[in-house]
Design a protein around this motif. Structure first.
Motif, PDB file in Angstrom:
ATOM      1  N   LEU A   1      69.902 102.855  76.400  1.00  0.00           N
ATOM      2  CA  LEU A   1      69.248 102.256  77.565  1.00  0.00           C
ATOM      3  C   LEU A   1      68.862 100.805  77.309  1.00  0.00           C
ATOM      4  CD1 LEU A   1      66.884 105.153  78.712  1.00  0.00           C
ATOM      5  CD2 LEU A   1      69.020 104.435  79.776  1.00  0.00           C
ATOM      6  N   ALA A   2      68.459 100.502  76.081  1.00  0.00           N
ATOM      7  CA  ALA A   2      68.048  99.150  75.667  1.00  0.00           C
ATOM      8  C   ALA A   2      67.168  98.514  76.737  1.00  0.00           C
ATOM      9  CB  ALA A   2      69.260  98.287  75.352  1.00  0.00           C
ATOM     10  N   ILE A   3      66.049  99.132  76.992  1.00  0.00           N
ATOM     11  CA  ILE A   3      65.132  98.696  78.040  1.00  0.00           C
ATOM     12  C   ILE A   3      64.389  97.442  77.595  1.00  0.00           C
ATOM     13  CG2 ILE A   3      63.113  99.382  79.394  1.00  0.00           C
ATOM     14  CD1 ILE A   3      63.993 102.332  78.714  1.00  0.00           C
ATOM     15  N   GLY A   4      64.354  96.439  78.440  1.00  0.00           N
ATOM     16  CA  GLY A   4      63.526  95.278  78.179  1.00  0.00           C
ATOM     17  C   GLY A   4      64.298  94.038  77.760  1.00  0.00           C
ATOM     18  N   TYR A   5      63.567  93.117  77.180  1.00  0.00           N
ATOM     19  CA  TYR A   5      64.083  91.799  76.820  1.00  0.00           C
ATOM     20  C   TYR A   5      63.776  91.484  75.363  1.00  0.00           C
ATOM     21  CZ  TYR A   5      64.500  91.227  81.833  1.00  0.00           C
ATOM     22  OH  TYR A   5      64.846  91.400  83.138  1.00  0.00           O
ATOM     23  N   THR A   6      64.512  90.534  74.833  1.00  0.00           N
ATOM     24  CA  THR A   6      64.287  90.045  73.478  1.00  0.00           C
ATOM     25  C   THR A   6      64.250  88.522  73.529  1.00  0.00           C
ATOM     26  OG1 THR A   6      65.457  91.908  72.500  1.00  0.00           O
ATOM     27  CG2 THR A   6      65.210  89.968  71.126  1.00  0.00           C
ATOM     28  N   THR A   7      63.318  87.941  72.810  1.00  0.00           N
ATOM     29  CA  THR A   7      63.276  86.501  72.657  1.00  0.00           C
ATOM     30  C   THR A   7      63.785  86.168  71.266  1.00  0.00           C
ATOM     31  OG1 THR A   7      61.394  86.251  74.137  1.00  0.00           O
ATOM     32  CG2 THR A   7      61.792  84.457  72.599  1.00  0.00           C
ATOM     33  N   PHE A   8      64.729  85.257  71.210  1.00  0.00           N
ATOM     34  CA  PHE A   8      65.264  84.783  69.945  1.00  0.00           C
ATOM     35  C   PHE A   8      64.607  83.443  69.631  1.00  0.00           C
ATOM     36  CE2 PHE A   8      68.160  88.067  70.327  1.00  0.00           C
ATOM     37  CZ  PHE A   8      69.216  88.020  69.432  1.00  0.00           C
ATOM     38  N   GLN A   9      64.081  83.334  68.451  1.00  0.00           N
ATOM     39  CA  GLN A   9      63.596  82.066  67.926  1.00  0.00           C
ATOM     40  C   GLN A   9      64.638  81.682  66.871  1.00  0.00           C
ATOM     41  OE1 GLN A   9      60.130  82.261  65.374  1.00  0.00           O
ATOM     42  NE2 GLN A   9      59.332  80.414  66.349  1.00  0.00           N
ATOM     43  N   VAL A  10      65.391  80.637  67.163  1.00  0.00           N
ATOM     44  CA  VAL A  10      66.508  80.239  66.310  1.00  0.00           C
ATOM     45  C   VAL A  10      66.162  78.909  65.636  1.00  0.00           C
ATOM     46  CG1 VAL A  10      68.989  79.756  66.230  1.00  0.00           C
ATOM     47  CG2 VAL A  10      68.077  81.343  67.960  1.00  0.00           C
ATOM     48  N   ILE A  11      66.079  78.905  64.319  1.00  0.00           N
ATOM     49  CA  ILE A  11      65.775  77.694  63.561  1.00  0.00           C
ATOM     50  C   ILE A  11      67.089  77.175  62.978  1.00  0.00           C
ATOM     51  CG2 ILE A  11      64.408  76.647  61.715  1.00  0.00           C
ATOM     52  CD1 ILE A  11      62.681  78.027  63.883  1.00  0.00           C
ATOM     53  N   ILE A  12      67.417  75.913  63.298  1.00  0.00           N
ATOM     54  CA  ILE A  12      68.665  75.330  62.814  1.00  0.00           C
ATOM     55  C   ILE A  12      68.365  73.982  62.133  1.00  0.00           C
ATOM     56  CG2 ILE A  12      70.209  76.547  64.379  1.00  0.00           C
ATOM     57  CD1 ILE A  12      70.117  74.205  66.290  1.00  0.00           C
ATOM     58  N   PRO A  13      69.173  73.621  61.130  1.00  0.00           N
ATOM     59  CA  PRO A  13      68.890  72.408  60.356  1.00  0.00           C
ATOM     60  C   PRO A  13      69.234  71.103  61.083  1.00  0.00           C
ATOM     61  CG  PRO A  13      70.823  73.527  59.478  1.00  0.00           C
ATOM     62  CD  PRO A  13      70.257  74.409  60.550  1.00  0.00           C
ATOM     63  N   THR A  14      70.158  71.174  62.040  1.00  0.00           N
ATOM     64  CA  THR A  14      70.526  69.974  62.808  1.00  0.00           C
ATOM     65  C   THR A  14      70.531  70.341  64.288  1.00  0.00           C
ATOM     66  OG1 THR A  14      72.886  70.486  62.706  1.00  0.00           O
ATOM     67  CG2 THR A  14      71.999  69.078  60.953  1.00  0.00           C
ATOM     68  N   LYS A  15      70.456  69.344  65.124  1.00  0.00           N
ATOM     69  CA  LYS A  15      70.473  69.598  66.568  1.00  0.00           C
ATOM     70  C   LYS A  15      71.921  69.887  66.982  1.00  0.00           C
ATOM     71  CE  LYS A  15      68.619  67.901  70.901  1.00  0.00           C
ATOM     72  NZ  LYS A  15      67.884  66.802  71.531  1.00  0.00           N
ATOM     73  N   ASN A  16      72.287  71.146  66.912  1.00  0.00           N
ATOM     74  CA  ASN A  16      73.649  71.597  67.192  1.00  0.00           C
ATOM     75  C   ASN A  16      73.859  71.608  68.709  1.00  0.00           C
ATOM     76  OD1 ASN A  16      75.998  73.102  67.624  1.00  0.00           O
ATOM     77  ND2 ASN A  16      75.671  74.346  65.790  1.00  0.00           N
ATOM     78  N   VAL A  17      74.295  70.469  69.218  1.00  0.00           N
ATOM     79  CA  VAL A  17      74.483  70.303  70.668  1.00  0.00           C
ATOM     80  C   VAL A  17      75.542  71.259  71.188  1.00  0.00           C
ATOM     81  CG1 VAL A  17      75.065  68.640  72.477  1.00  0.00           C
ATOM     82  CG2 VAL A  17      73.719  67.906  70.515  1.00  0.00           C
ATOM     83  N   THR A  18      76.546  71.541  70.379  1.00  0.00           N
ATOM     84  CA  THR A  18      77.604  72.474  70.779  1.00  0.00           C
ATOM     85  C   THR A  18      77.015  73.861  71.041  1.00  0.00           C
ATOM     86  OG1 THR A  18      79.189  71.253  69.439  1.00  0.00           O
ATOM     87  CG2 THR A  18      79.819  73.473  70.099  1.00  0.00           C
ATOM     88  N   LEU A  19      76.172  74.329  70.142  1.00  0.00           N
ATOM     89  CA  LEU A  19      75.520  75.630  70.311  1.00  0.00           C
ATOM     90  C   LEU A  19      74.626  75.626  71.544  1.00  0.00           C
ATOM     91  CD1 LEU A  19      74.600  78.471  69.388  1.00  0.00           C
ATOM     92  CD2 LEU A  19      72.904  77.323  67.941  1.00  0.00           C
ATOM     93  N   ILE A  20      73.800  74.611  71.671  1.00  0.00           N
ATOM     94  CA  ILE A  20      72.861  74.538  72.793  1.00  0.00           C
ATOM     95  C   ILE A  20      73.613  74.542  74.115  1.00  0.00           C
ATOM     96  CG2 ILE A  20      71.118  73.082  73.916  1.00  0.00           C
ATOM     97  CD1 ILE A  20      70.423  72.112  70.972  1.00  0.00           C
ATOM     98  N   GLN A  21      74.648  73.727  74.203  1.00  0.00           N
ATOM     99  CA  GLN A  21      75.434  73.644  75.441  1.00  0.00           C
ATOM    100  C   GLN A  21      76.155  74.967  75.718  1.00  0.00           C
ATOM    101  OE1 GLN A  21      74.938  70.968  77.268  1.00  0.00           O
ATOM    102  NE2 GLN A  21      76.065  71.961  78.894  1.00  0.00           N
TER     103      GLN A  21
END
Length: 175
Positions: free
Chosen positions: A82-102
């Motif tokens: 069922l996987a009821i609900g939501y998850t918040t991911f806190q992602v720590i990265i060493p550089t501002k990975n614009v490719t990932l963000i976009q």
């Protein structure tokens, strides 16, 4: 023999119902929790009455306990599906990975980016909300685009408004 099978079946109904009631209660869904609580109590009383009014064979009591243990596994499997609900991911990265963000934004995720200080340099933190059903996919997607990511996932109790709810609804309609 009939009592033994009936007790096992009742426990396999009771424990998953108990599990779902607890989950709904923790998430603050009072009406659903109450409905499952009602069902849980009916099943529990029937099962217990069979155990207590029978001829008190040890095997019936052992099957009752075994059914409870198996019911925990079944309840857990149901909850995972069922996987009821939501998850918040806190992602720590060493550089501002614009490719990932976009890429995350193109996938319909709301991404908030924070800049901070690590022990030896700047770090960037991405905050991303997803449904629990999409949790594993999101984890692998992030790892694919940023293998050095440190990811902490937690379940928010409540949230309101914002970009994320609109985009999640659009994404849900596509699937």
């Amino acid at each position: 023999m009939k009592d033994i099978l009936l007790v096992l079946l009742i426990q396999l109904l009771y424990v998953p119902t108990f599990t779902l009631r607890t989950i709904f209660l923790v998430k603050g869904w009072k009406i659903k929790a109450a409905i499952f609580g009602f069902l849980e109590t009916i099943v529990y009383v029937f099962g217990l009455s069979i155990v207590l009014t029978g001829d008190k064979e040890s095997i019936v009591m052992i099957v009752y306990a075994l059914g409870f243990a198996i019911g925990i596994i079944v309840g857990s499997l149901i909850e995972e599906k069922l996987a009821i609900g939501y998850t918040t991911f806190q992602v720590i990265i060493p550089t501002k990975n614009v490719t990932l963000i976009q890429a995350l934004r193109e996938q319909g995720y709301g991404v908030t980016v924070y800049e901070g200080e690590g022990i030896d340099s700047k770090r960037y933190q991405l905050s991303v909300l997803t449904t629990r059903k999409k949790e594993e996919d999101l984890y692998h997607f992030i790892q694919e685009l940023e293998p050095r990511a440190f990811i902490v996932a937690y379940e928010p109790k409540a949230f309101r408004g914002g970009f994320i709810l609109k985009s999640m609804k659009k994404r849900k309609q596509k699937n």
